[in-house]
Design an enzyme around this catalytic site. Structure first.
Site, PDB file in Angstrom:
ATOM      1  N   SER A  92      -2.890  -7.392   3.233  1.00 19.84           N
ATOM      2  CA  SER A  92      -2.098  -6.264   3.745  1.00 19.84           C
ATOM      3  C   SER A  92      -2.964  -5.380   4.628  1.00 19.84           C
ATOM      4  O   SER A  92      -4.187  -5.521   4.669  1.00 19.84           O
ATOM      5  CB  SER A  92      -1.543  -5.432   2.582  1.00 19.84           C
ATOM      6  OG  SER A  92      -2.608  -4.839   1.865  1.00 19.84           O
ATOM      7  N   TYR A 101      -6.285   2.707   6.761  1.00 17.51           N
ATOM      8  CA  TYR A 101      -7.741   2.572   6.628  1.00 17.51           C
ATOM      9  C   TYR A 101      -8.266   1.307   7.281  1.00 17.51           C
ATOM     10  O   TYR A 101      -9.421   1.219   7.667  1.00 17.51           O
ATOM     11  CB  TYR A 101      -8.107   2.535   5.131  1.00 17.51           C
ATOM     12  CG  TYR A 101      -7.291   1.501   4.409  1.00 17.51           C
ATOM     13  CD1 TYR A 101      -7.659   0.163   4.425  1.00 17.51           C
ATOM     14  CD2 TYR A 101      -6.093   1.852   3.768  1.00 17.51           C
ATOM     15  CE1 TYR A 101      -6.875  -0.796   3.824  1.00 17.51           C
ATOM     16  CE2 TYR A 101      -5.307   0.901   3.161  1.00 17.51           C
ATOM     17  CZ  TYR A 101      -5.702  -0.424   3.196  1.00 17.51           C
ATOM     18  OH  TYR A 101      -4.916  -1.381   2.616  1.00 17.51           O
ATOM     19  N   VAL A 115      -6.923  -5.654   4.145  1.00 19.43           N
ATOM     20  CA  VAL A 115      -7.408  -6.222   2.878  1.00 19.43           C
ATOM     21  C   VAL A 115      -7.241  -7.741   2.926  1.00 19.43           C
ATOM     22  O   VAL A 115      -6.187  -8.248   3.338  1.00 19.43           O
ATOM     23  CB  VAL A 115      -6.635  -5.654   1.660  1.00 19.43           C
ATOM     24  CG1 VAL A 115      -7.160  -6.264   0.363  1.00 19.43           C
ATOM     25  CG2 VAL A 115      -6.759  -4.133   1.602  1.00 19.43           C
ATOM     26  N   ASP A 122      -3.044  10.003  -6.641  1.00 19.56           N
ATOM     27  CA  ASP A 122      -2.031   9.182  -5.967  1.00 19.56           C
ATOM     28  C   ASP A 122      -1.609   8.024  -6.862  1.00 19.56           C
ATOM     29  O   ASP A 122      -1.492   6.889  -6.406  1.00 19.56           O
ATOM     30  CB  ASP A 122      -2.583   8.678  -4.626  1.00 19.56           C
ATOM     31  CG  ASP A 122      -1.494   8.082  -3.724  1.00 19.56           C
ATOM     32  OD1 ASP A 122      -0.299   8.423  -3.921  1.00 19.56           O
ATOM     33  OD2 ASP A 122      -1.822   7.281  -2.837  1.00 19.56           O
TER      34      ASP A 122
END
Length: 450
Positions: A47, A51, A54, A173
């Protein structure tokens, strides 16, 4: 002064678990010439996000042993020009915290590799996450998550939270997508990109990174503008996750309010309304510091408008009760709550007429735990340590360290794409992949054999 990762945080010794250290785990100092592809074989792309990307990987020639998720942080980009301005606050926090945290219920950071101004964080791999598991149970025929699985997930999640909080770390989160589950049924808290230490004064949630986090799991004190964080914000999120494991849908599914041009955060009116519909209007009797909240006047305006619309509705209609499976659209009476009604209608729901409701065995102890986690006043909300002592875990079936023990469900594996598995040359993410849970799923039968 340059930013430096906050290493050597001085955590209490009792917080560390003894862990077996593989030979490759022993630090041999900085190795600038180690390339990520020399150490790992990339299996595929999982995914992407703001940032970076992955990837799933395995160790070359079986060393290091096991499967890994490699998080590649992208450098800052201005237009088409890549500018090496440094590392984001989020990446530094995640690296520094993960380097210090070692617990069975927190995802393990195995190593950090710096190569060509890119940072690679290598984590242990988890085949599932709670979003994926919940989504699997919503597929026809819709079927609840087994009680023993829910108990084990909750116990392990609380155990991980207790460890973070003992070590002065707030996650900030927690949501189903960030709770990983390995194929052996171990629950691991992941994605510490927003986590931070709370043993020193903090700025408001929005004064640092302007990050939009899902608001469905946000504690009422944050919605009401509190500048003070305590571990209680994580515990509210755990309560929301517990409710979602029971009903297979978010309990407080509000709409995100847009930030204005001055980057000020609007009052999350719709989210607060969703909470009030089930939890009732918070009162100063039950939450003494309520009137000190910056958005207290906004709360009163919202409560008054909900009360008047409820009154108008009843003056034009015959009074009738909503015994819907997912709680009432009408607010409960002042100081009252619909949570108990919501809970029992959820656990007593059965798809087969005359059948035994699959969740009925969770009983009143499940309600007490949920109500303790969803307590309005953060100072009265259950801590992780208190929640772990709940009779919910000590009555009925023994809590297993494997949440899949005795489970007949076969959960789909995480989808790994072969289209973009060159970790070194892959383009920087332009668009985020669809956030739908089934975007990362494939049926077990279609799983590619490695």
């Amino acid at each position: 002064m340059p930013l430096r990762p906050h290493i050597g945080l001085g955590f209490p010794a009792h917080a560390y678990q003894k862990r077996h250290v593989e030979p490759h785990d022993r630090s041999t100092g900085y190795q600038p010439k180690v390339r990520i592809t020399d150490r790992y074989r990339i299996i595929g792309f999982i995914s992407s996000g703001t940032y970076g990307r992955v990837y799933k990987a395995v160790g070359r020639n079986g060393k290091p042993v096991g499967e890994f998720a490699i998080k590649k942080f992208k450098p800052d980009k201005e237009g088409e020009q890549i500018s090496y301005t440094g590392i984001s606050q989020s990446a530094i926090r995640e690296m520094s915290l993960c380097s210090e945290l070692h617990h069975i219920n927190v995802i393990r950071l195995c190593e950090i590799v710096l190569e060509d101004k890119c940072i690679f964080m290598v984590f242990e791999y988890a085949e599932h996450d709670l979003l994926q598991i919940i989504h699997h149970h919503t597929q026809q025929p819709r079927h609840p998550i087994p009680p023993a699985t829910i108990k084990s997930i909750m116990f392990q999640l609380l155990n991980g939270c207790q460890y973070l909080h003992i070590n002065w770390v707030l996650h900030r989160d927690l949501k189903p997508a960030n709770i990983m589950v390995t194929s052996s049924g171990e629950v691991k808290i992941g994605d510490l990109g927003l986590a931070r230490r709370f043993d020193k004064p903090l700025h408001s949630l929005f004064s640092g990174d302007k990050v939009v986090v899902t608001i469905w799991y946000r504690a009422p004190e944050l919605i009401l503008g509190s500048y003070h964080y305590t571990p209680a914000i994580d515990m509210w999120a755990v309560g929301c996750i517990f409710a979602e494991l029971l009903s297979l849908r978010p309990i407080f599914k509000g709409e995100e309010a847009k930030m204005d041009s001055k980057k000020t955060v609007p009052f999350r009116r719709n989210q607060m309304q969703k909470i009030i519909e089930i939890m009732g209007v918070p009162t100063k009797d039950k939450w003494p510091l309520l009137s000190t909240m910056p958005e207290y006047n906004q709360l009163n305006t919202l409560a008054n408008s909900m009360a008047s619309s409820h009154h108008n509705h009843h003056s034009h209609h015959h009074p009738h009760h909503h015994h819907g499976h997912y709680g009432s659209r009408n607010p409960p009476p002042p100081g009252g709550s619909n949570l108990e009604k919501w809970y029992y209608s959820t656990i007593n729901h059965t798809s087969a007429p005359g059948g035994t409701p699959p969740l009925a065995s969770l009983g009143s102890e499940g309600y007490k735990l949920l109500a303790g986690l969803l307590e309005y006043d953060p100072s009265k909300r259950l801590t992780a340590a208190q929640a772990l002592q709940s009779p919910f875990f000590s009555t009925g079936d023994r809590v297993s360290a494997n949440c899949f023990e005795g489970c007949k469900n076969e959960y789909p594996c995480r989808r790994v794409s072969q289209d973009d598995n060159d970790i070194r040359t892959s383009s920087l993410p332009g668009t985020k992949r669809s956030g739908l849970p089934d975007d990362s799923l494939i049926r077990p039968a279609k799983r590619q054999k490695e």
